[in-house]
Write a protein that holds these residues in place. Structure first.
Motif, mmCIF file in Angstrom:
data_model
loop_
_atom_site.group_PDB
_atom_site.id
_atom_site.type_symbol
_atom_site.label_atom_id
_atom_site.label_comp_id
_atom_site.label_asym_id
_atom_site.label_seq_id
_atom_site.Cartn_x
_atom_site.Cartn_y
_atom_site.Cartn_z
ATOM 1 N N LEU A 33 0.769 -0.842 0.161
ATOM 2 C CA LEU A 33 0.024 -0.183 -0.099
ATOM 3 C C LEU A 33 1.083 1.523 0.047
ATOM 4 C CD1 LEU A 33 -2.539 -0.956 2.315
ATOM 5 C CD2 LEU A 33 -3.476 -0.619 -0.111
ATOM 6 N N ILE A 34 2.013 1.004 0.671
ATOM 7 C CA ILE A 34 2.918 2.564 0.875
ATOM 8 C C ILE A 34 3.827 2.738 -0.957
ATOM 9 C CG2 ILE A 34 5.008 3.155 1.774
ATOM 10 C CD1 ILE A 34 4.795 1.999 4.559
ATOM 11 N N LYS A 35 3.571 1.727 -0.646
ATOM 12 C CA LYS A 35 4.424 1.673 -2.569
ATOM 13 C C LYS A 35 3.326 1.858 -3.421
ATOM 14 C CE LYS A 35 7.222 -1.122 -5.881
ATOM 15 N NZ LYS A 35 7.491 -2.349 -6.037
ATOM 16 N N SER A 36 2.301 1.517 -3.256
ATOM 17 C CA SER A 36 1.012 2.315 -4.259
ATOM 18 C C SER A 36 0.699 3.724 -3.771
ATOM 19 C CB SER A 36 0.100 1.347 -4.376
ATOM 20 O OG SER A 36 0.320 -0.154 -4.463
ATOM 21 N N ALA A 37 0.826 4.018 -2.844
ATOM 22 C CA ALA A 37 0.106 5.572 -2.124
ATOM 23 C C ALA A 37 1.852 6.355 -3.278
ATOM 24 C CB ALA A 37 0.585 5.629 -1.148
#
Length: 237
Positions: A33-37
């Motif tokens: 999720l951090i990478k996607s954000a």
């Protein structure tokens, strides 16, 4: 008679194993999720909403709220990753320098280059330092990753300068690194926000200019000795 649970090391072992696997799954999902954000903010801008970020990530904003609490929590999480990478890059740049000034130039250059790689992401992880309007605890998140990042960089700047200046300069070293961080950050962020034009300095030119300001000053020819005052670092006024 030995029970099934006793033979397998106790029922707690199976529970602990499931808990560990679930925790590992949550951590991996959080990293995803951090990478996607980060990708979403890079493409959409630093003011992207949680709904926008979730849509770009192919999930719902409730998932992001479940993992990060709110937008400030997401900024903090992304900041921990981004600023950790910046810190490593700045440290690596400084290690190859032969003099304190070369080290300072290398650190400023690395900082500007990393920030320029994605100004949107940089703004996203630093914009909350003063708190966002309407937040319950404005500025509280800044005490985490962002504050730690600038503390580490300040120490990296101070160490070679303390060695270079020698004894009797503790008053300078006590204040100068903090002032240096403020100059680098504010000048760098203004530079990042300046639209491209022939008048805008290149990253290399900007890094050299900032380093000159820090080491020499803006107008060294104006320096005079006032007999009524002495530098803070002078042990014999």
């Amino acid at each position: 008679m030995v029970s099934t649970s006793d033979a397998s090391g106790g029922s707690g072992g199976a529970v602990d194993g499931r808990a560990a696997r679930w925790q590992s799954h949550r951590e991996e999902r959080r990293r995803e999720l951090i990478k996607s954000a980060r990708k979403a903010v890079h493409a959409l801008g630093s003011d992207a909403s949680m709904e926008d970020i979730a849509a770009a990530a192919g999930t719902s904003k409730s998932v992001f709220y479940r993992y990060f609490g709110d937008k400030a929590g997401l900024q903090q999480a992304v900041g921990e990753v981004v600023l950790s990478q910046m810190q490593r890059r700045i440290q690596e740049a400084a290690q190859s320098a032969q003099t304190p000034r070369e080290g300072l130039l290398a650190m400023v250059s690395a900082y500007l280059q990393m920030a320029e790689t994605s100004p949107n992401v940089y703004a996203f992880v630093t914009a909350y330092s003063a708190g966002e309007p309407g937040t319950a605890n404005p500025g509280m998140a800044a005490a985490g990753a962002l504050g730690h990042f600038f503390e580490e960089v300040r120490d990296m700047i101070a160490r070679p300068m303390r060695t270079h200046l020698g004894t009797g300069k503790e008053a300078v070293i006590g204040y100068w690194p903090t002032a240096a961080i403020g100059l680098v950050r504010n000048a760098g962020e203004q530079w990042l926000g300046t639209p491209a034009s022939p008048a805008k300095p290149s990253p290399e030119a900007m890094a050299r200019q900032i380093t000159a300001w820090l080491c020499v000053g803006i107008a060294p020819e104006l320096e005079t000795v006032d007999p009524k005052t002495q530098p803070l670092s002078d042990p014999n006024p």
